[in-house]
Design a protein around this motif. Structure first.
Motif, PDB file in Angstrom:
ATOM      1  N   TRP A 279       0.478  -0.686   0.355  1.00  0.00           N
ATOM      2  CA  TRP A 279       0.018   0.338  -0.379  1.00  0.00           C
ATOM      3  C   TRP A 279       1.108   1.538   0.079  1.00  0.00           C
ATOM      4  O   TRP A 279       1.727   1.373   0.832  1.00  0.00           O
ATOM      5  CB  TRP A 279      -1.217  -0.122   1.265  1.00  0.00           C
ATOM      6  N   LYS A 280       0.546   2.394  -0.868  1.00  0.00           N
ATOM      7  CA  LYS A 280       1.058   3.385  -0.252  1.00  0.00           C
ATOM      8  C   LYS A 280       0.108   4.590  -1.010  1.00  0.00           C
ATOM      9  O   LYS A 280      -1.713   4.502  -1.391  1.00  0.00           O
ATOM     10  CB  LYS A 280       1.492   3.998  -1.958  1.00  0.00           C
ATOM     11  N   VAL A 281      -0.253   5.687  -0.088  1.00  0.00           N
ATOM     12  CA  VAL A 281      -1.099   6.411  -0.402  1.00  0.00           C
ATOM     13  C   VAL A 281      -0.292   8.166  -0.057  1.00  0.00           C
ATOM     14  O   VAL A 281       0.596   8.793  -0.188  1.00  0.00           O
ATOM     15  CB  VAL A 281      -1.434   6.787   0.960  1.00  0.00           C
ATOM     16  N   TYR A 282      -1.014   8.764  -1.597  1.00  0.00           N
ATOM     17  CA  TYR A 282      -0.375   9.600  -1.914  1.00  0.00           C
ATOM     18  C   TYR A 282      -1.904  11.596  -1.554  1.00  0.00           C
ATOM     19  O   TYR A 282      -2.792  10.900  -1.594  1.00  0.00           O
ATOM     20  CB  TYR A 282      -0.709  10.355  -3.530  1.00  0.00           C
ATOM     21  N   ALA A 283      -1.184  12.105  -0.781  1.00  0.00           N
ATOM     22  CA  ALA A 283      -1.818  13.443  -0.600  1.00  0.00           C
ATOM     23  C   ALA A 283      -0.774  14.554  -1.343  1.00  0.00           C
ATOM     24  O   ALA A 283       0.342  15.044  -1.108  1.00  0.00           O
ATOM     25  CB  ALA A 283      -1.937  13.607   0.847  1.00  0.00           C
ATOM     26  N   GLY A 284      -2.070  15.726  -2.125  1.00  0.00           N
ATOM     27  CA  GLY A 284      -1.108  16.973  -2.554  1.00  0.00           C
ATOM     28  C   GLY A 284      -2.393  18.089  -2.783  1.00  0.00           C
ATOM     29  O   GLY A 284      -3.523  17.642  -2.370  1.00  0.00           O
ATOM     30  N   ALA A 285      -1.462  19.245  -2.635  1.00  0.00           N
ATOM     31  CA  ALA A 285      -2.089  20.487  -3.172  1.00  0.00           C
ATOM     32  C   ALA A 285      -1.635  21.416  -3.611  1.00  0.00           C
ATOM     33  O   ALA A 285      -0.050  21.277  -3.794  1.00  0.00           O
ATOM     34  CB  ALA A 285      -2.081  21.363  -1.483  1.00  0.00           C
ATOM     35  N   THR A 286      -2.146  22.005  -4.528  1.00  0.00           N
ATOM     36  CA  THR A 286      -1.715  22.941  -5.658  1.00  0.00           C
ATOM     37  C   THR A 286      -2.489  24.594  -5.678  1.00  0.00           C
ATOM     38  O   THR A 286      -2.638  24.191  -5.736  1.00  0.00           O
ATOM     39  CB  THR A 286      -2.026  22.564  -7.644  1.00  0.00           C
TER      40      THR A 286
END
Length: 429
Positions: A279-286
């Motif tokens: 499992w991998k989790v990704y989070a981002g804001a632009t």
């Protein structure tokens, strides 16, 4: 014959904005199919293939050997137009975005433990909207087409196994076409629609830069900056008067045209978290500085008419306000490796629109959007991976209400949605 210089907002840059693209304003996100599967949540921190040249140049330090990543995404958009009203008669089919493909290609080469180089060719901005020939709002835009192609040589440096930086200048080519069909019917009843066509292009420089930090053994943080690019488009404006319009009011002609426009800078911050081996989790804001687009003016030189009189609102001195605002996009995604060869991905993105209710026009019928994504990666060979992705975009319903200097008006309710499909291949050698 009288020669004058005039300003007309036959807004070539405004034509760049399309509600059917998978990023705010007229930006494109489709430079990586693996990232498309997670809603681009980990774009600046994942560094999973050569597309990190765009996503975060510092990520090249994590890639071993040489890699090539290439592919394309296609966009199938639809628009439902309701409650349309206006001075002109016509149809409101809403099918104004043709089936569109967005290609990309990247290459990276890790020279040693510290240095890596790379190169990318991709489309950071672009659109095409083409209404039906009898569109009721044709006075405010019948066709808009813009393409921006960027070439990016890139270098990265790793200080150690935890921190790396990257930088790449961008050579950007922009070309655009704008068409509209305003009428002088309020001044001269019974005359036909006039056709206005503006074309222009330019080449300008920018840059991308990033930093990537392996904060812990399982947590990676990335920050990428994409610079603004200042364009000075040059081209021509073609004017074709409608039936019954006297040459003394509007003459048939082709005139030199120019337009200054900036594509905005953006900051992308994201985190990649390894939950376990699968499992991998990704989070981002632009954040994107769309507030640079306040208004648009096209400058036409050498305009002449038989009587020296220009029709107001067509090639006369008018100004079209845009007043866009800065936007945020937020994304959350995950991936799960179900076998050694197969990984599944999914993502959810919330993206603000830069437009406002006062200045929104038929060229820019865009609202805030929600995007749901699915993806699949398959290692067909130890050194080759094929990625597939699907995204569904749904926008909030928005209203358009516009009146031009000729007294023509158009109002309608727009409801936009789109399906996106991506195919990418990564080869390692």
């Amino acid at each position: 014959m009288k020669k004058v210089m005039l300003k007309s907002t036959l807004s070539l840059a405004v034509a760049m904005a399309s509600s059917q693209l998978f990023a705010s304003g007229f930006a494109l996100n489709e430079q990586d199919v693996a990232g498309m599967g997670t809603g681009f949540a980990g774009r600046s921190s994942s560094a999973e293939n050569a597309s990190t040249v765009y996503g975060n140049p510092a990520g090249m330090a994590r890639l071993e050997g040489q890699q090539i990543t290439g592919g394309f995404a296609v966009i199938d958009a639809s628009t439902d137009i309701k409650d349309a009203r206006g001075n002109a008669s016509g149809t409101n089919k809403g099918d104004m975005v043709p089936f569109t493909a967005v290609p990309f290609g990247f290459y990276t080469n890790k020279l040693n433990d510290q240095w890596a180089v790379g190169f990318g060719v991709y489309a950071p901005f672009g659109l095409i909207t083409d209404y039906e020939s009898n569109f009721q709002g044709r006075a405010f835009g019948s066709k808009s087409e813009v393409q921006v192609i960027s070439f990016q040589p890139t270098v990265s440096y790793a200080f150690n196994d935890r921190v790396s930086i990257g930088f790449g200048p961008t050579i950007n080519r922009i070309a655009g076409t704008l068409e509209s069909e305003p009428s002088l019917g309020a001044l001269i009843p019974g005359t036909g629609d006039n056709r206005i066509k503006v074309k222009g292009d330019d080449t300008a420089l920018g840059f991308n830069a990033g930093i990537l930090v392996q904060a812990t053994d399982t947590t990676r943080v990335g920050l990428t900056y994409h610079s603004k690019v200042k364009y000075k488009l040059k081209g021509h404006t073609e004017v074709t008067p409608g039936a019954g319009v006297p040459p003394s009011l509007l003459a048939n002609g082709r005139y030199d045209a120019s337009l200054n426009v900036d594509t905005p800078e953006s900051w992308d911050l994201s985190v990649t978290q390894d939950m376990n081996d699968a499992w991998k989790v990704y989070a981002g804001a632009t954040w994107t500085r769309w507030s640079r687009l306040k208004d648009i003016t096209v400058n036409n030189e050498g305009v002449t008419t038989a009587g020296g009189v220009l029709a107001p609102g067509i090639v006369g001195s008018i100004k079209e306000e845009q007043n866009w605002h800065d936007t945020w996009a937020y994304a959350l995604g995950t991936s799960y490796r179900i076998t050694k060869q197969v990984v599944l991905r999914t993502g959810l993105t919330f993206d603000q629109s830069p437009t406002n209710n006062t200045d929104r026009s038929p060229r820019i019928p865009t609202g805030d959007r929600t995007i749901f994504s699915l993806g699949l990666g398959y290692d067909v060979m130890p050194n080759m991976t094929v990625d597939l992705a699907y995204s569904y975009l749904k926008e909030e319903p928005v209203k358009v209400a516009h009146t031009n200097a000729l007294g023509q008006g158009y109002s309608a309710k727009y409801k936009n949605s789109a399906n996106g499909f991506g195919l990418g291949v990564t080869y390692k050698f």
